[in-house]
Write an enzyme that holds these catalytic residues in place. Sequence first.
Site: not given
Lengths: 388, 350
Positions: A127-128, A130, A245, A371
């Site tokens: 996953q790219g 950031s 989900e 968070n």
Amino acid sequence: MSMDLSYTSEQQAFRQEVRSWLEEHVPDEPLPSMDTAEGFQRHREWERVLAAGRWAMVTWPEEFGGRAADLITWLIFEEEYYRAGAPGRVNQNGIFLLGPTLMEYGTDEQKARYLPKMGTSEEVWAQGWSEPGAGSDMAAIRATAVLDGDHYVCNGQKTWASRGAFADWIFCIFRTDPDSQRHKGLTFILAPLDAEGVTVRPIEQLDGETGFAEVFFDDVRIPVSHRLGEESAGWKVAMSTAGFERGLMLRSPARFEATAKRLVDLYRRHEDRLDGRVRESVTRAWMNAEAYRLNTYATASRIIAGGSIGSEASLNKIFWSEMDVQMHETALSILDARAQLLPRAPAAADVGSWLDGYLFSLAGPIYAGTNEIQRNVIAERLLGLPRS
Amino acid sequence: MEFLFSEDQQLFQEGVRDFLSKECTPEQIRSLWDTDDGRSQGLWKALGELGLLGVLASEDHGGLGGNEVDFVLLLEEAGRAALSEPLAQNSALAIPLIRDLGSAELANTWLPRLTAGEATAVVGLEADPLVHAADSADLLILQHGSELHAVPGDSVTCVRQECNDFSRRLFQVDWTPDTATCIASGSQAEALIDLTFDRAILAAAAQQLGICQQLIDLAVDYAREREQFGVPIGSFQAVKHMLANVAVKLEFARPVVYRAADSVARGGDHRSLEVSHAKVAACEAAVAGAKASLQVHGAIGYTWEVDLHLWMKRAWALDVAWGTPSFHLARVGATVLADGTRIGPGGLDA
Ligand SMILES: Cc1cc2nc3c(=O)[nH]c(=O)nc-3n(C[C@H](O)[C@H](O)[C@H](O)COP(=O)(O)OP(=O)(O)OC[C@H]3O[C@@H](n4cnc5c(N)ncnc54)[C@H](O)[C@@H]3O)c2cc1C
């Protein structure tokens, strides 16, 4: 519709089926870490075994090799998976994040092109999203994709891509409209990591292994057919990828219940020399894992009944990540001086995985939206407090 | 597997919330602090008419024939409204106990009146000798070792034990057991005593959910209005995060309480563990809610005049009633940490 917390006979039969299959197929010895070249390969091979049994993506539709299972069935699968101590999912970003997004936004050609190889992990995905300048503030993305005929020319830097050091493909968000601000003008693009102009630089994580990577794009030409969704619709597509989900699939309760069980077992072995405070911490760890399970079952029931989930996902993110840290802290407190030993130290042999697990648990409050960002979301969108 | 409330259950909850927001206001609650028995006969009757008192009584006795899953959301509303009438005592403890005792005479005499709000019954167990509303009860069901006794209100002496929560009239009950009042003994009584204790724990936990929600809501309302440094204090991140932390606790206490309700209703194998878990989780949320809500209010929250303390004090009282958090943690631990208990993915039953 009313409350019924027992499993149907089909659900029980499904559990038995998963259990027997896993008993027969799960490797006896744990695989080497997937953040090493060898371990990655071994995990990829395990995915092929899973896919051959049609267990790799049980919630996917049957036409793509899944079982069209609902979320409760999925939770049962996960319970059995963790109970059996089966290997981590090396292609989780593909199967659980990109896969469902492709089914929602992909063209028929795209689905046929990507899903089968994703399902068998012949192609493993990273996953790219950031970038060095775009972490919590994802809308600050600067990497660009400029249309040139039937290609995008991509430039810029992505970073912290989990398993990017060994993966085959990466799903990215690029800025396609150079004049755009913030969430607008972003586009979701699928890129092969072996394309010309792509440089992958592995990054060592806290434990010294190359668990993520930075990825440089230098005039990389990507066919327009690799775009997922419309141009400039990247934010919307990305939000669906990050939706609840999918988060639930990455962080199913079984994982934490398995940790809680290991913690209780550890406690039982050392009970004689431990005080009441540790006993309470261990009890709480189990209670938290149980609460997370119950909450997930309630949420899954709501979704199956046609409900939807929005910002509540932020409550979840905080709960599981803090619970995970707490469980590992408690375990380390039980281990005493041995808690500082690496798994390869002879005296740590039976307990070394707790330190590893602790390091990994500390990433939980950072990734998938820190968070602090989740608390902002809860306060502003769920409680209705004014934006800062 | 379906972890959901029915539409009817949710509608009833909304109805009760609506009713209590009108009939059980902070002014009404305060007005009872200085009265003789702290009770409102009118409100008690109205709760009976609403069906709230007899959820667990059979239809033959004027009730709804429901179970704890039907009742749990309503107890939550009682907490949200800081209701001072002894709803939990009368309707979550005494009514099902009388129902389960098997004495048709006792049931026929008392259940219709307890359900209609024409009388009040309370239960006194040795596990928690501070009995709520004992002095205004027409009937007391009292534990004496492994016996249960049905004792008329006029044959006991109630010694008031002033509670920090003014709406909670607590009493030590002095009485003399005799064979005429004994209604159950031996293993039957012991099983009912255990079950009643678990029902009391569940009822306290359910109320704490509503109390916590109210404490959050009060703080949010205040934080949106109160301005300092030229902006609403709710726009400060420290304030936001304090309340977000409470919201997380509440979110993850809820399903634990609801599962405990199901467990009591069904007679689940792990009933005691599950109600204890519920009480720890719900009390922790409510007590954290009290602390955060007071901090968000600042000095105004520290006054007698502002209503915040109605809920804070209820949260603190229920935190220690029917077993303290460490008592309940130990109760959960006794099973979960015991050799031979099968825990792991899927919970205790998978
Ligand atoms: C193990 C791991 C794996 C990862 N895998 C991937 C991956 O596969 N693909 C990918 O794209 N990314 C990945 N990430 C990156 C992750 O998404 C980011 O780390 C995350 O979004 C936070 O961004 P940042 O690290 O730049 O921190 P920053 O955004 O710089 O935040 C630093 C600190 O400031 C706080 N902060 C920032 N903004 C606010 C605010 N508005 N209010 C309050 N506090 C604030 C943060 O909470 C944090 O404590 C991974 C990260 C880790 C640790």
